[in-house]
Enzyme design. Sequence first.
Site, PDB file in Angstrom:
ATOM      1  CE  LYS A 266      -3.975   1.935   2.584  1.00 54.21           C
ATOM      2  NZ  LYS A 266      -4.912   1.728   3.713  1.00 54.21           N
TER       3      LYS A 266
ATOM      4  CB  SER B  60      -8.057   3.863   2.607  1.00 52.37           C
ATOM      5  OG  SER B  60      -7.297   3.218   3.618  1.00 52.37           O
TER       6      SER B  60
ATOM      7  CB  SER C 282      -8.715   1.212   5.628  1.00 51.68           C
ATOM      8  OG  SER C 282      -9.331   2.451   5.556  1.00 51.68           O
TER       9      SER C 282
END
Lengths: 99, 485
Positions: free
Chosen positions: B68, B143, B167
Amino acid sequence: MSNFTKEMINNYADKLLIGLTSEEEEMIQSEFDQIEKNMNLINEIPDISKVEPLSFPFEVTLTDLRSDEDASEEIPIDILLQNCDSYEGREVEVPKVVG
Amino acid sequence: MENINKNISELHDLLVNKKVTSEELIKESIAKCHEIQEKTNSFVMILDDAKPTDVTDSLLSGIPYGMKDNFSTKGIVTTGSSNSLKDYVPFFDATVIKKLKEAGAVGVTKTVLDEFGMGCTGTTGHTGIVHNPWSYKRSASGSSSGSAASVACGVYPFALGSDTGDSIRKPAAYTGIVGYKPTYGMVSRYGLFPYASSLDTVGCLTRSVEDAAIVVDAIKGIDENDMTSWDSSDIKLKENLDGEVKGKKLFYIKEICDISNYANPSDELKEHLDNFKKTVELCKSLGMGVEEVNVDKTLLNALPPTYVVVSYAEATSNMSNLTGISFGPRGEGDNVMDMIKDHRTKGFSPLIKRRFVIGSYVLQSENQEKYFLNAKRVRRLIVNKMNELFNKYDALILPVGSGPAKYLDENMNIYNGENNVLEEHLQIGNYGGYPSITIPNGFVSKLPVGVNITGKVKDDINVLNIAYALESKMDYKNQLAREVE
């Protein structure tokens, strides 16, 4: 009529050194009353003010103190400056701050 | 023959038995990443020059994975999916990146997130919208959007994620994979771009519970650079996956799961909650007890606003280092303050500006007691209630969200005024730092949906075992995304 004027919204943003476009002002103003209404659900809990606030999920106890002799790794300044758009030698360059 | 869509243990066996090399796996992974990029937009960057590693006893050695893009990677641009850091090159590796390097895993992508993790739609990253691989018309949630979409496509067996409200666990549900948020502090946050430090947790997205256990076994541990990390050396996740769950006691919250609590429920919501009931029955068939528990509605309704207040307030503080002075694109102005303001005005997207304005509002001196401190008081009440229930039960089981992934449309980021506890209850896991895992549990409208298991602090083994047992009785282990609409 919103409880929040554009001046108020800009003031909250400005305190964080953030500027808003007119579209952003309008978006936030149009939503702010409802956001505040939902935030007030917090205050519907009886006697909430008597509860001790919780800042972290659970207590984290540090048991080891670092010895004074442990030197921490130093990062070379030239590496730190690689992400800086404006510098001179070993120093970050900014407009004159003190007159 | 395709190898890269296999799970970690299978890939390790292939590598050890020299049926495939690390170089071949990485090449295959990168080629597949390029293939899915056009339709999913999962990546800020694909690292075409990623180098193979030696195959060792480490299960992760030689295996590619996704990072990420809010984990600092030494010498590799790390953006937080924000224009304010679009060219930022960290000078150190986040602890998790370092640990994965030590384990021999090879990062091959930087995955798209909602800007700085502050979103749940996958639409606010500076490189554009992430599309759900099951239906490109739908959101992958956020996210950890790019991490979820890419793992679901089978470009590698795992990707790193971070979870402040849900997330990791919500994108996992919407893309039909596994999302595991360990107990708070079990994995170091050092080098993770902070959003709300008291809630932020590092975890992973995988296609099986076993893979999630393997990854977190490799990245967990006390770290002198994160004062909230703790020693978990006695917790061995993979080793303890035995599926022995007979006699475990679970609970679900009636006010969240009972369809009668919803006015005009959609067909998708009905189907989703019916499907959840089937999972509850499956738990019972495995010898677990599952009880319905009532939780005060006033407290439940305060869950979402508590998140808004606490996380947005913490974010305003955490993002104060983004000035464009010593790093980040330099703003214009005649003095330092104007330069900083210009940098922040141009660098942040409208949606995180909205969060900052709310954070600023609740921190005004006249509002601190009413909002900020009261939200932290509600947090205590929620955690006290959950801890009380966890004294009686082994875990909480709940459906994730109100159905499958939502359609991407221009209104999806407009605040709709709803206070939907079903959509937001995973935040409980962050309030109390509880271990929490989402696994796929079926389909609604041909799209995957998920179920979540959350347990008591540091009881990750138990939570994973319940998920592992359930997974073994369902058909979704190692599930890969396929376009359905």
